[in-house]
Design an enzyme around this catalytic site. Structure first.
Site, PDB file in Angstrom:
ATOM      1  N   TYR A  39     -28.882  -9.055  -5.381  1.00 48.24           N
ATOM      2  CA  TYR A  39     -28.410  -7.697  -5.140  1.00 48.24           C
ATOM      3  C   TYR A  39     -26.964  -7.466  -5.594  1.00 48.24           C
ATOM      4  O   TYR A  39     -26.662  -6.404  -6.157  1.00 48.24           O
ATOM      5  CB  TYR A  39     -28.602  -7.324  -3.668  1.00 48.24           C
ATOM      6  CG  TYR A  39     -30.033  -6.962  -3.351  1.00 48.24           C
ATOM      7  CD1 TYR A  39     -30.504  -5.669  -3.532  1.00 48.24           C
ATOM      8  CD2 TYR A  39     -30.933  -7.929  -2.901  1.00 48.24           C
ATOM      9  CE1 TYR A  39     -31.827  -5.336  -3.257  1.00 48.24           C
ATOM     10  CE2 TYR A  39     -32.253  -7.608  -2.619  1.00 48.24           C
ATOM     11  CZ  TYR A  39     -32.696  -6.317  -2.805  1.00 48.24           C
ATOM     12  OH  TYR A  39     -34.007  -5.990  -2.550  1.00 48.24           O
TER      13      TYR A  39
ATOM     14  N   GLU B  60     -37.442  -7.574   3.303  1.00 51.51           N
ATOM     15  CA  GLU B  60     -37.963  -8.689   2.509  1.00 51.51           C
ATOM     16  C   GLU B  60     -37.889 -10.002   3.279  1.00 51.51           C
ATOM     17  O   GLU B  60     -38.803 -10.837   3.194  1.00 51.51           O
ATOM     18  CB  GLU B  60     -37.205  -8.777   1.185  1.00 51.51           C
ATOM     19  CG  GLU B  60     -37.566  -7.630   0.239  1.00 51.51           C
ATOM     20  CD  GLU B  60     -36.473  -7.288  -0.750  1.00 51.51           C
ATOM     21  OE1 GLU B  60     -35.575  -8.130  -0.995  1.00 51.51           O
ATOM     22  OE2 GLU B  60     -36.483  -6.159  -1.280  1.00 51.51           O
TER      23      GLU B  60
END
Length: 395
Positions: A98, A140
């Site tokens: 990310y 997730e």
């Protein structure tokens, strides 16, 4: 959620960002793949990159998330986040990726918008990004824990079934034996395949067998080259090369288009083309559970010969206590089926129906519009898009 100061800044700059989002995503992916070419080879779908579909999907999700935050500062668009998180988990996305995305996305924003990206603007959109990213990371993490954290595992092909000229089903079992984890009807697995140039590309395929079986079954439609996009690298390799005895790498099952607690409500399962695969699994689960409420089955295809899993589709519906089946074919419709595109005008839809849709985007849009016209609540209409989710990107 989004701070008041950032919400005001995002609201003021959203039109400019939205107008430039296509160019921003174009620059973002160019920067990302220049710095990390392995991501294009081994994570991102090269076909969707070539067609531009992934860029459209990213642009749509960013714009939709930001719009939701400024319109509903105390809420998150959880349905959209769940869908993205399931896809990320099936690909094996990890939290460390990310910050990499943030680096190249915000560099692209600065390149495109120039001096308009003040420190205040950058801070506000950074807040938007990390609200979305941290929400996805949390979802997730939970999905990985629920799946047992197995990651990629080798599975042996034990049966190959030619469903139609363009659809093949593969039945697989874990190499070396071992238990097959339960999945929820409607979910998919990722399949990772090494191609001729050494790239290891990943694609998602719905589990089309009945839940609870000792084998996993997924069905693959060959993607042929068309004006709208290139030939499917993975689907064509699976069709041409994979035989009984071969070993494939599969993820655990993911996907949020699942029946859940339907609590005896009337259901409508509508599909077109290869979108039939999750619907067959849902019907198998309903039949196994002895579901007694009304179930309306709708499917559209080019012809009966192109209708993958057609026998199972009809057989599982026939096992239900109260099912009606409506098959539409563009040509060669058999007795009992209809000629033409799917049209719900003459299909009875019970009050309180919950609907599940899977197929090409124009099909799902048309069916959703008709369902709403028949009184189905928008919140009760759920869908699955194969490939990048362009529903939001196309308005």
């Amino acid at each position: 959620m989004l701070s008041e100061q950032s919400a005001a800044t995002v609201r003021a700059t959203l039109p400019a960002v939205g107008a430039a989002i296509g160019e921003i995503t174009e620059r973002f992916y160019a920067r990302l793949f220049d710095a990390h070419p392995d991501l294009l080879r081994n994570l991102f779908n090269r076909g969707n990159q070539a067609s531009g579909a992934q860029k459209q999907a990213l642009a749509g999700s960013i714009a939709a998330f930001a719009t939701h935050l400024v319109d509903h500062t105390d809420q998150r668009p959880d349905q959209m986040l769940q869908r993205i998180a399931h896809k990320h988990a099936s690909l094996g996305v990890v939290p460390e990726q990310y910050p990499v995305v943030h680096e190249h996305l915000f560099a692209a924003i600065a390149e495109v918008l120039g001096d308009a990206v003040t420190a205040e603007v950058a801070a506000a959109w950074t807040e938007v990004y990390w609200l979305m990213a941290n929400a996805l990371i949390a979802i997730e993490k939970r999905l990985y824990e629920e799946s047992g954290g197995q990651g990629w595992q080798p599975w042996e092909v034990v049966e190959r079934v030619e469903e139609t000229a363009d659809v093949v089903s593969f039945r697989v079992r874990p190499v070396g034996g071992g238990a097959v984890r339960e999945f929820r009807a409607g979910q998919y697995v990722s399949v990772r395949v090494e191609l001729a140039d050494g790239a290891r590309q990943i694609r998602q395929y719905s589990l089309s067998g009945a839940p609870g079986e000792s084998l996993r079954q997924f069905s693959v439609k060959r993607v042929r080259e068309e004006a709208s996009g290139p030939e499917g690298e993975v689907s064509n390799r699976l069709h041409a090369r994979v035989r009984v005895g071969d070993v494939l790498e599969l993820s655990e099952a993911y996907g949020d288009l699942v029946l859940g607690d339907v609590a005896g409500r009337p259901l409508l399962l509508a599909s077109a083309g290869i979108g039939v695969t999750p619907m067959v699994a849902m019907l198998a689960a309903l039949a196994a559970d002895g579901y007694e409420a009304p179930v309306t089955v709708v499917h559209g295809d080019r012809s009966p010969a192109d209708h993958a899993l057609r026998t199972d589709h009809a057989l599982y519906a026939d096992k239900l206590a109260d099912a009606s089946v409506h098959f539409f074919y563009e040509r060669d419709a058999a007795p009992g089926a209809r000629t033409g595109l799917v049209d719900l005008a003459d299909v009875a839809v019970a009050e309180g129906t919950r609907a599940y849709l899977c197929g090409p985007l124009p099909f799902m849009r048309a069916v959703r519009t008709q369902l709403i016209g028949k009184g189905v609540a928008p919140a009760d209409i759920h869908y699955e898009v194969f490939g990048p989710d362009l529903w939001l990107a196309q308005g």
